[in-house]
Write an enzyme that holds these catalytic residues in place. Sequence first.
Site, PDB file in Angstrom:
ATOM      1  N   SER A  92       0.655  -1.035  -0.283  1.00 27.70           N
ATOM      2  CA  SER A  92       0.177  -0.262  -0.037  1.00 27.70           C
ATOM      3  C   SER A  92       1.096   1.033  -0.048  1.00 27.70           C
ATOM      4  CB  SER A  92      -0.997   0.098   1.154  1.00 27.70           C
ATOM      5  OG  SER A  92       0.213  -0.480   2.695  1.00 27.70           O
ATOM      6  N   GLY A  93       2.433   1.473  -0.326  1.00 27.09           N
ATOM      7  CA  GLY A  93       2.760   2.309  -0.855  1.00 27.09           C
ATOM      8  C   GLY A  93       2.244   3.089  -1.910  1.00 27.09           C
ATOM      9  N   TRP A 152       3.379   3.171  -5.140  1.00 26.75           N
ATOM     10  CA  TRP A 152       2.494   2.211  -6.716  1.00 26.75           C
ATOM     11  C   TRP A 152       1.836   1.208  -5.476  1.00 26.75           C
ATOM     12  CZ3 TRP A 152       1.182   2.592 -11.089  1.00 26.75           C
ATOM     13  CH2 TRP A 152       1.513   0.841 -12.291  1.00 26.75           C
ATOM     14  N   PHE A 197      11.024  -6.215   1.428  1.00 27.95           N
ATOM     15  CA  PHE A 197      11.085  -6.646   2.282  1.00 27.95           C
ATOM     16  C   PHE A 197       9.705  -8.199   2.034  1.00 27.95           C
ATOM     17  CE2 PHE A 197      10.300  -1.536   2.894  1.00 27.95           C
ATOM     18  CZ  PHE A 197      11.377  -1.882   3.919  1.00 27.95           C
ATOM     19  N   LYS A 212      16.881  -0.723 -15.055  1.00 31.18           N
ATOM     20  CA  LYS A 212      16.387   0.152 -15.115  1.00 31.18           C
ATOM     21  C   LYS A 212      16.523   1.587 -14.449  1.00 31.18           C
ATOM     22  CE  LYS A 212      11.983   1.294 -13.822  1.00 31.18           C
ATOM     23  NZ  LYS A 212      12.388   2.313 -12.727  1.00 31.18           N
TER      24      LYS A 212
HETATM   25  N1  LIG Z   1       6.181   4.090  -7.224  1.00 28.24           N
HETATM   26  C1  LIG Z   1       6.152   4.299  -8.297  1.00 28.24           C
HETATM   27  O1  LIG Z   1       6.470   5.540  -9.228  1.00 28.24           O
HETATM   28  C2  LIG Z   1       6.118   2.548  -8.657  1.00 28.24           C
HETATM   29  C3  LIG Z   1       6.703   1.502  -7.715  1.00 28.24           C
HETATM   30  N2  LIG Z   1       7.112   0.407  -8.562  1.00 28.24           N
HETATM   31  C4  LIG Z   1       7.636  -0.855  -7.517  1.00 28.24           C
HETATM   32  O2  LIG Z   1       6.963  -1.110  -7.097  1.00 28.24           O
HETATM   33  C5  LIG Z   1       7.124  -1.537  -5.465  1.00 28.24           C
HETATM   34  C6  LIG Z   1       6.359  -0.672  -4.480  1.00 28.24           C
HETATM   35  O3  LIG Z   1       6.775   0.818  -4.844  1.00 28.24           O
HETATM   36  P1  LIG Z   1       5.629   1.365  -3.828  1.00 28.24           P
HETATM   37  O4  LIG Z   1       4.509   1.168  -3.613  1.00 28.24           O
HETATM   38  O5  LIG Z   1       5.695   2.703  -4.699  1.00 28.24           O
HETATM   39  O6  LIG Z   1       6.524   1.651  -2.165  1.00 28.24           O
HETATM   40  P2  LIG Z   1       6.951   3.354  -1.979  1.00 28.24           P
HETATM   41  O7  LIG Z   1       7.989   3.095  -2.169  1.00 28.24           O
HETATM   42  O8  LIG Z   1       5.860   3.667  -1.307  1.00 28.24           O
HETATM   43  O9  LIG Z   1       7.252   2.034  -0.118  1.00 28.24           O
HETATM   44  C7  LIG Z   1       6.903   2.594   1.128  1.00 28.24           C
HETATM   45  C8  LIG Z   1       5.884   1.160   1.194  1.00 28.24           C
HETATM   46  O10 LIG Z   1       6.750  -0.023   2.394  1.00 28.24           O
HETATM   47  C9  LIG Z   1       5.882  -0.413   3.803  1.00 28.24           C
HETATM   48  N3  LIG Z   1       6.983  -1.162   4.377  1.00 28.24           N
HETATM   49  C10 LIG Z   1       8.085   0.038   4.971  1.00 28.24           C
HETATM   50  N4  LIG Z   1       8.678  -0.941   5.979  1.00 28.24           N
HETATM   51  C11 LIG Z   1       8.181  -2.084   5.795  1.00 28.24           C
HETATM   52  C12 LIG Z   1       8.427  -3.286   6.421  1.00 28.24           C
HETATM   53  N5  LIG Z   1       9.009  -3.077   7.325  1.00 28.24           N
HETATM   54  N6  LIG Z   1       7.770  -4.292   5.690  1.00 28.24           N
HETATM   55  C13 LIG Z   1       6.788  -4.275   4.827  1.00 28.24           C
HETATM   56  N7  LIG Z   1       6.769  -2.499   4.875  1.00 28.24           N
HETATM   57  C14 LIG Z   1       7.600  -1.637   4.977  1.00 28.24           C
HETATM   58  C15 LIG Z   1       5.241   0.482   3.621  1.00 28.24           C
HETATM   59  O11 LIG Z   1       4.140   0.705   5.139  1.00 28.24           O
HETATM   60  C16 LIG Z   1       4.690   1.825   2.538  1.00 28.24           C
HETATM   61  O12 LIG Z   1       3.681   1.005   2.149  1.00 28.24           O
HETATM   62  C17 LIG Z   1       8.389  -1.316  -5.678  1.00 28.24           C
HETATM   63  O13 LIG Z   1       9.488  -2.234  -6.579  1.00 28.24           O
HETATM   64  C18 LIG Z   1       8.929   0.074  -7.038  1.00 28.24           C
HETATM   65  O14 LIG Z   1       9.749  -0.225  -7.467  1.00 28.24           O
HETATM   66  C19 LIG Z   1       6.604   0.436 -10.015  1.00 28.24           C
HETATM   67  C20 LIG Z   1       6.496   1.083 -10.356  1.00 28.24           C
HETATM   68  C21 LIG Z   1       6.721   2.582 -10.283  1.00 28.24           C
HETATM   69  O1  LIG Z   2       9.309   2.266 -11.465  1.00 24.90           O
HETATM   70  C1  LIG Z   2       9.368   3.284 -11.302  1.00 24.90           C
HETATM   71  C2  LIG Z   2       8.515   3.680 -12.868  1.00 24.90           C
HETATM   72  O2  LIG Z   2       7.966   2.754 -13.712  1.00 24.90           O
HETATM   73  C3  LIG Z   2       9.390   4.477 -10.706  1.00 24.90           C
HETATM   74  O3  LIG Z   2      10.754   4.835 -10.087  1.00 24.90           O
HETATM   75  P1  LIG Z   2      11.693   5.028  -9.178  1.00 24.90           P
HETATM   76  O4  LIG Z   2      11.186   4.003  -8.287  1.00 24.90           O
HETATM   77  O5  LIG Z   2      12.748   6.059  -9.576  1.00 24.90           O
HETATM   78  O6  LIG Z   2      10.039   6.578  -8.966  1.00 24.90           O
END
Ligand SMILES: NC(=O)C1=CN([C@@H]2O[C@H](COP(=O)(O)OP(=O)(O)OC[C@H]3O[C@@H](n4cnc5c(N)ncnc54)[C@H](O)[C@@H]3O)[C@@H](O)[C@H]2O)C=CC1
Ligand SMILES: O=C(CO)COP(=O)(O)O
EC number: 1.1.1.8
Length: 385
Positions: free
Chosen positions: A46-47, A49, A133, A241
């Site tokens: 629930s981050g 993305w 994680f 990437k």
């Molecule tokens: N944010 C973006 O624009 C994009 C992210 N992604 C990928 O998606 C995946 C998740 O990214 P996001 O949702 O953006 O995460 P985020 O970068 O927003 O990370 C925060 C999340 O991690 C959780 N967290 C913190 N400590 C933790 C722990 N000890 N155990 C478990 N969870 C914990 C938080 O509760 C929160 O949900 C990553 O692999 C990222 O590369 C892929 C495409 C786009």
């Molecule tokens: O994977 C991503 C976009 O597709 C997000 O990249 P960043 O984690 O660098 O913001």
Amino acid sequence: MFFRLRLFRSIRCFLPSSFYRPSAVCFCYSSRDNMSLKKKVCVVGSGNWGSTIAKIIGHNVVKHSEQFETQVSMWVFEEMINGRKLTEIINETHENVKYLPNHKLPENVIAIPDVVEAAKDADILIFVIPHQFITRICDQLVGKIKANAFGLSLIKGFLPVPGGGIELISHAINAKLNIPISVLMGANLAPEVADEKFCETTIGAASQDEGNILRDIIQTHYFRVVVVNDVEAVEMCGALKNIVACGAGFVDGLGYGDNTKAAVIRLGLMEMIKFAELFYPGSKLATFFESCGVADLITTCYGGRNRRVSEAFVKSKKSIAELEKEMLNGQQLQGPATAEEVNFMLKSKGIEDKFPLFTAIHRICLGELAPEQMIDCIRNHPEHM
Ligand SMILES: NC(=O)C1=CN([C@@H]2O[C@H](COP(=O)(O)OP(=O)(O)OC[C@H]3O[C@@H](n4cnc5c(N)ncnc54)[C@H](O)[C@@H]3O)[C@@H](O)[C@H]2O)C=CC1
Ligand SMILES: O=C(CO)COP(=O)(O)O
């Protein structure tokens, strides 16, 4: 046309024949056998993305309510925000005020702090947490999910394995939970997707049936899905990437221009392709031209968090860890950790010199190399010899 041909020929020089054979990348969409019962979806994460994708899925399960249970569970790593539990805030206000503020989640997305509780009845598990994680989360789910469930990983990164190797996150989830895992990667900066600005994405599907179902829960008029069967290459593009994005940030921090950044993007792409050739033979070159490949590389090298923090790293002289805390409000960087994981493998195989850009970026993140030295590294890149 001539340019395209020359580019393709130069890529071919170091690719095995299986890599560039003409191939039907896309599945044809037909059978839905054995897939007719209503399926329940759980979003594990629930981050930034995770919340964005939960918003999309929440709307889509209602749109396709003949196929899906309309309640979606979303596992939330519990934390206190101004004295209140984040899960309570989300379930009352339908907003993830910490990781995706100012965007309403559909009311059918229910935040649950216990991952086993969230996942127990799910037929489809969407894994979307920072890759650091995932092992701990999978350990909690072993033996606690439906035997015929299947998964989709949106997680970018690798996991180190004993003996010097690394593994794809989808392989690690599959090994722990014994369910098929597809992947979704693309040029998808979460804030833009949450704002419903048009973009594309790529699903690498474990099977045709799963690809069809996953497309139905993901695709919208502003978020277009292409399903391919080259799962490993799709995932590998998404992970690698993020290393190149750190290099793009160093270029910006050093004050070089767009031409230099383009060189980093191109050389990064060549190292990504070489990585596929060496470690995932059978990957298709065509996959690098999907959203998960060149498009994600471009968007992240201009608009992503890895780029932004890496630029600040050069300008501020603070450590990456400090900047991540200061700049991202709990969101997590994937690039520096992925550079370390990849280097762990390259070093153990004695082939760091074949990936000079990945290696330099890793050493800059560690503080072993000055950012300026990345320019010497790309000046002398084997691509120019
Ligand atoms: N944010 C973006 O624009 C994009 C992210 N992604 C990928 O998606 C995946 C998740 O990214 P996001 O949702 O953006 O995460 P985020 O970068 O927003 O990370 C925060 C999340 O991690 C959780 N967290 C913190 N400590 C933790 C722990 N000890 N155990 C478990 N969870 C914990 C938080 O509760 C929160 O949900 C990553 O692999 C990222 O590369 C892929 C495409 C786009
Ligand atoms: O994977 C991503 C976009 O597709 C997000 O990249 P960043 O984690 O660098 O913001």
